[in-house]
Design an enzyme around this catalytic site. Structure first.
Site, PDB file in Angstrom:
ATOM      1  N   ASP A  36      -2.560  20.167  -8.075  1.00  0.00           N
ATOM      2  CA  ASP A  36      -3.630  19.175  -8.196  1.00  0.00           C
ATOM      3  C   ASP A  36      -4.193  19.320  -9.614  1.00  0.00           C
ATOM      4  O   ASP A  36      -3.882  20.278 -10.322  1.00  0.00           O
ATOM      5  CB  ASP A  36      -4.728  19.451  -7.152  1.00  0.00           C
ATOM      6  CG  ASP A  36      -5.884  18.455  -7.242  1.00  0.00           C
ATOM      7  OD1 ASP A  36      -5.623  17.240  -7.325  1.00  0.00           O
ATOM      8  OD2 ASP A  36      -7.054  18.871  -7.267  1.00  0.00           O
ATOM      9  N   SER A  37      -5.071  18.381  -9.984  1.00  0.00           N
ATOM     10  CA  SER A  37      -5.741  18.493 -11.278  1.00  0.00           C
ATOM     11  C   SER A  37      -6.702  19.684 -11.304  1.00  0.00           C
ATOM     12  O   SER A  37      -7.057  20.165 -12.372  1.00  0.00           O
ATOM     13  CB  SER A  37      -6.543  17.214 -11.532  1.00  0.00           C
ATOM     14  OG  SER A  37      -7.503  17.052 -10.496  1.00  0.00           O
ATOM     15  N   TYR A  68      -8.037  13.948 -13.486  1.00  0.00           N
ATOM     16  CA  TYR A  68      -6.898  13.050 -13.646  1.00  0.00           C
ATOM     17  C   TYR A  68      -7.316  11.589 -13.420  1.00  0.00           C
ATOM     18  O   TYR A  68      -6.687  10.676 -13.944  1.00  0.00           O
ATOM     19  CB  TYR A  68      -5.817  13.373 -12.603  1.00  0.00           C
ATOM     20  CG  TYR A  68      -4.832  14.466 -12.941  1.00  0.00           C
ATOM     21  CD1 TYR A  68      -4.998  15.302 -14.042  1.00  0.00           C
ATOM     22  CD2 TYR A  68      -3.712  14.659 -12.131  1.00  0.00           C
ATOM     23  CE1 TYR A  68      -4.068  16.308 -14.312  1.00  0.00           C
ATOM     24  CE2 TYR A  68      -2.774  15.653 -12.403  1.00  0.00           C
ATOM     25  CZ  TYR A  68      -2.957  16.480 -13.492  1.00  0.00           C
ATOM     26  OH  TYR A  68      -2.034  17.467 -13.754  1.00  0.00           O
ATOM     27  N   GLY A  69      -8.342  11.404 -12.602  1.00  0.00           N
ATOM     28  CA  GLY A  69      -8.675  10.075 -12.074  1.00  0.00           C
ATOM     29  C   GLY A  69      -8.939   9.004 -13.109  1.00  0.00           C
ATOM     30  O   GLY A  69      -8.708   7.828 -12.870  1.00  0.00           O
ATOM     31  N   CYS A 127      -2.580  15.792  -4.642  1.00  0.00           N
ATOM     32  CA  CYS A 127      -3.459  14.993  -5.490  1.00  0.00           C
ATOM     33  C   CYS A 127      -3.070  13.530  -5.288  1.00  0.00           C
ATOM     34  O   CYS A 127      -1.912  13.179  -5.526  1.00  0.00           O
ATOM     35  CB  CYS A 127      -3.241  15.409  -6.950  1.00  0.00           C
ATOM     36  SG  CYS A 127      -4.091  14.386  -8.151  1.00  0.00           S
ATOM     37  N   ASN A 128      -4.015  12.716  -4.842  1.00  0.00           N
ATOM     38  CA  ASN A 128      -3.703  11.297  -4.625  1.00  0.00           C
ATOM     39  C   ASN A 128      -3.358  10.609  -5.939  1.00  0.00           C
ATOM     40  O   ASN A 128      -2.452   9.780  -5.999  1.00  0.00           O
ATOM     41  CB  ASN A 128      -4.899  10.585  -3.991  1.00  0.00           C
ATOM     42  CG  ASN A 128      -5.103  10.983  -2.548  1.00  0.00           C
ATOM     43  OD1 ASN A 128      -4.612  10.339  -1.651  1.00  0.00           O
ATOM     44  ND2 ASN A 128      -5.818  12.067  -2.324  1.00  0.00           N
ATOM     45  N   THR A 129      -4.077  10.968  -7.004  1.00  0.00           N
ATOM     46  CA  THR A 129      -3.874  10.299  -8.294  1.00  0.00           C
ATOM     47  C   THR A 129      -2.459  10.582  -8.810  1.00  0.00           C
ATOM     48  O   THR A 129      -1.743   9.669  -9.230  1.00  0.00           O
ATOM     49  CB  THR A 129      -4.934  10.780  -9.312  1.00  0.00           C
ATOM     50  OG1 THR A 129      -6.215  10.717  -8.690  1.00  0.00           O
ATOM     51  CG2 THR A 129      -4.930   9.931 -10.560  1.00  0.00           C
ATOM     52  N   GLU A 170     -15.811  20.210  -9.227  1.00  0.00           N
ATOM     53  CA  GLU A 170     -15.204  21.234 -10.091  1.00  0.00           C
ATOM     54  C   GLU A 170     -16.266  22.227 -10.576  1.00  0.00           C
ATOM     55  O   GLU A 170     -15.979  23.391 -10.806  1.00  0.00           O
ATOM     56  CB  GLU A 170     -14.517  20.579 -11.304  1.00  0.00           C
ATOM     57  CG  GLU A 170     -13.198  19.907 -10.982  1.00  0.00           C
ATOM     58  CD  GLU A 170     -12.061  20.891 -10.668  1.00  0.00           C
ATOM     59  OE1 GLU A 170     -11.948  21.928 -11.340  1.00  0.00           O
ATOM     60  OE2 GLU A 170     -11.303  20.607  -9.722  1.00  0.00           O
ATOM     61  N   CYS A 178      -9.196  11.157  -2.036  1.00  0.00           N
ATOM     62  CA  CYS A 178      -9.068  12.098  -3.154  1.00  0.00           C
ATOM     63  C   CYS A 178      -9.210  13.483  -2.537  1.00  0.00           C
ATOM     64  O   CYS A 178     -10.124  13.709  -1.727  1.00  0.00           O
ATOM     65  CB  CYS A 178     -10.167  11.851  -4.179  1.00  0.00           C
ATOM     66  SG  CYS A 178     -10.319  13.159  -5.426  1.00  0.00           S
ATOM     67  N   THR A 179      -8.310  14.396  -2.912  1.00  0.00           N
ATOM     68  CA  THR A 179      -8.307  15.699  -2.239  1.00  0.00           C
ATOM     69  C   THR A 179      -9.528  16.558  -2.571  1.00  0.00           C
ATOM     70  O   THR A 179      -9.779  17.553  -1.899  1.00  0.00           O
ATOM     71  CB  THR A 179      -7.010  16.477  -2.562  1.00  0.00           C
ATOM     72  OG1 THR A 179      -6.866  16.552  -3.992  1.00  0.00           O
ATOM     73  CG2 THR A 179      -5.802  15.795  -1.964  1.00  0.00           C
ATOM     74  N   HIS A 180     -10.280  16.179  -3.591  1.00  0.00           N
ATOM     75  CA  HIS A 180     -11.525  16.909  -3.871  1.00  0.00           C
ATOM     76  C   HIS A 180     -12.604  16.602  -2.814  1.00  0.00           C
ATOM     77  O   HIS A 180     -13.480  17.426  -2.563  1.00  0.00           O
ATOM     78  CB  HIS A 180     -12.095  16.506  -5.240  1.00  0.00           C
ATOM     79  CG  HIS A 180     -11.467  17.211  -6.409  1.00  0.00           C
ATOM     80  ND1 HIS A 180     -10.210  16.916  -6.870  1.00  0.00           N
ATOM     81  CD2 HIS A 180     -11.934  18.202  -7.219  1.00  0.00           C
ATOM     82  CE1 HIS A 180      -9.930  17.682  -7.920  1.00  0.00           C
ATOM     83  NE2 HIS A 180     -10.968  18.471  -8.155  1.00  0.00           N
TER      84      HIS A 180
HETATM   85  N1  DGL Z   1      -7.849  15.512  -6.473  1.00  0.00           N
HETATM   86  C1  DGL Z   1      -7.261  14.414  -7.111  1.00  0.00           C
HETATM   87  C2  DGL Z   1      -6.953  13.258  -6.210  1.00  0.00           C
HETATM   88  O1  DGL Z   1      -6.683  13.471  -5.044  1.00  0.00           O
HETATM   89  C3  DGL Z   1      -7.631  14.085  -8.540  1.00  0.00           C
HETATM   90  C4  DGL Z   1      -9.042  14.066  -8.904  1.00  0.00           C
HETATM   91  C5  DGL Z   1      -9.200  13.954 -10.406  1.00  0.00           C
HETATM   92  O2  DGL Z   1      -8.744  14.852 -11.108  1.00  0.00           O
HETATM   93  O3  DGL Z   1      -9.744  12.944 -10.852  1.00  0.00           O
HETATM   94  O4  DGL Z   1      -6.917  12.131  -6.621  1.00  0.00           O
END
Ligand code: DGL
Length: 272
Positions: A10-11, A42-43, A73-75, A150, A182-184
């Site tokens: 993931d990011s 990453y988003g 990570c979805n992105t 984060e 988003c996994t966060h």
């Molecule tokens: N956790 C990530 C996701 O699922 C990326 C979040 C990010 O870095 O913007 O999209």
């Protein structure tokens, strides 16, 4: 072969919300978790950057001899079809839960929280075109939320404000199902629940991703010997000491050991 590790990336800390389900479901597996904190978030990055990072990380995992990669990570999952073409090993990726949300909604209105990168991706457009016909989809990129998570601020005023701003219009419009795309975001689930109440189901795709990983491993005869003891190796492209604290906070570990990896152009390697 089956005793090889699984790479998960993931990011940043978001993929830990997937990792905990992988650990619970596949306790015999050796997991390597890579947080690309040198590039988080990453988003808001371009599709080209996301592809470049995902390719570099996949190459890095190949050098570590992994048998499967989980894109937690979805992105970055927007790059999945390309990664599958380029690398000869199985990938499991995230998918914002548009399909289950569309099946579940009574009001025909669903809310999706994800990054701008995910909403802009072809993969997301394909998903909504395929599964959300006749459904009204409310989207919000929750700008700044990944950075708050984060920073370890899981229920601070800024987190509450961002989520309130995102969710209030959706709820007012009659949305009856919310997707954490988003996994966060599972790490701020208590705040989301406080805002939406108990009547609106919140879908986190992470358990389904862990199940899918298990299915792919079984199909390909790659499951670790059930008698093996699993492990996790944590690696970050950011600062090892702060990632160790984040892992301890988010996974409830007494002590986490973290290694550092460094980018050199688009090549990634473990720091010596
Ligand atoms: N956790 C990530 C996701 O699922 C990326 C979040 C990010 O870095 O913007 O999209």
């Amino acid at each position: 072969m089956a005793q090889k590790p699984i790479g998960v990336f993931d990011s940043g800390v978001g993929g830990l919300s997937v990792l905990r389900h992988l650990q619970a479901l596949l306790p015999a597996e050796q997991l390597i978790y890579l947080a690309d904190q040198g590039h988080v978030p990453y988003g808001s990055r371009s599709a080209a950057e996301i592809i470049q990072f995902s390719q570099g990380i996949s190459q890095f995992f190949l050098q570590l001899n992994v048998k499967l990669i989980v894109v937690a990570c979805n992105t970055a999952s927007a790059a999945l079809s390309l990664l599958r073409q380029q690398f000869a090993l199985p990938f499991v990726g995230m998918e914002p839960a548009v399909k289950p949300a569309a099946e579940q909604t009574q009001s025909g209105k669903v809310g999706i929280l994800a990054t701008s990168g995910t909403f802009a991706s072809k993969r997301y457009a394909r998903l909504t075109a395929q599964y959300a016909q006749g459904i009204s989809v409310w989207e919000d990129p929750c700008v700044g939320l990944v950075s708050e998570i984060e920073a370890g601020r899981l229920d601070g005023p800024e987190v509450c404000y961002i989520l309130q701003q995102a969710l209030a219009p959706m709820l007012a419009a009659g949305v009856d199902t919310i997707v954490l795309g988003c996994t966060h975001y599972p790490f701020v689930l208590p705040v989301v629940k406080e805002i939406v109440g108990t009547a609106v189901p919140i879908i986190d795709p992470a358990p389904a991703i862990a199940r899918q990983t298990s299915v792919v491993l079984r199909q390909r005869n790659l499951l670790a010997d059930a008698a093996s003891v699993g492990s996790v190796r944590f690696i970050t492209t950011g600062k090892a000491a702060s990632f160790a604290q984040q892992v301890e906070q988010l996974l409830g570990l007494a002590e986490a050991e973290v290694e550092t990896a460094v980018w050199d152009g688009d090549q990634l390697s473990v720091a010596q």
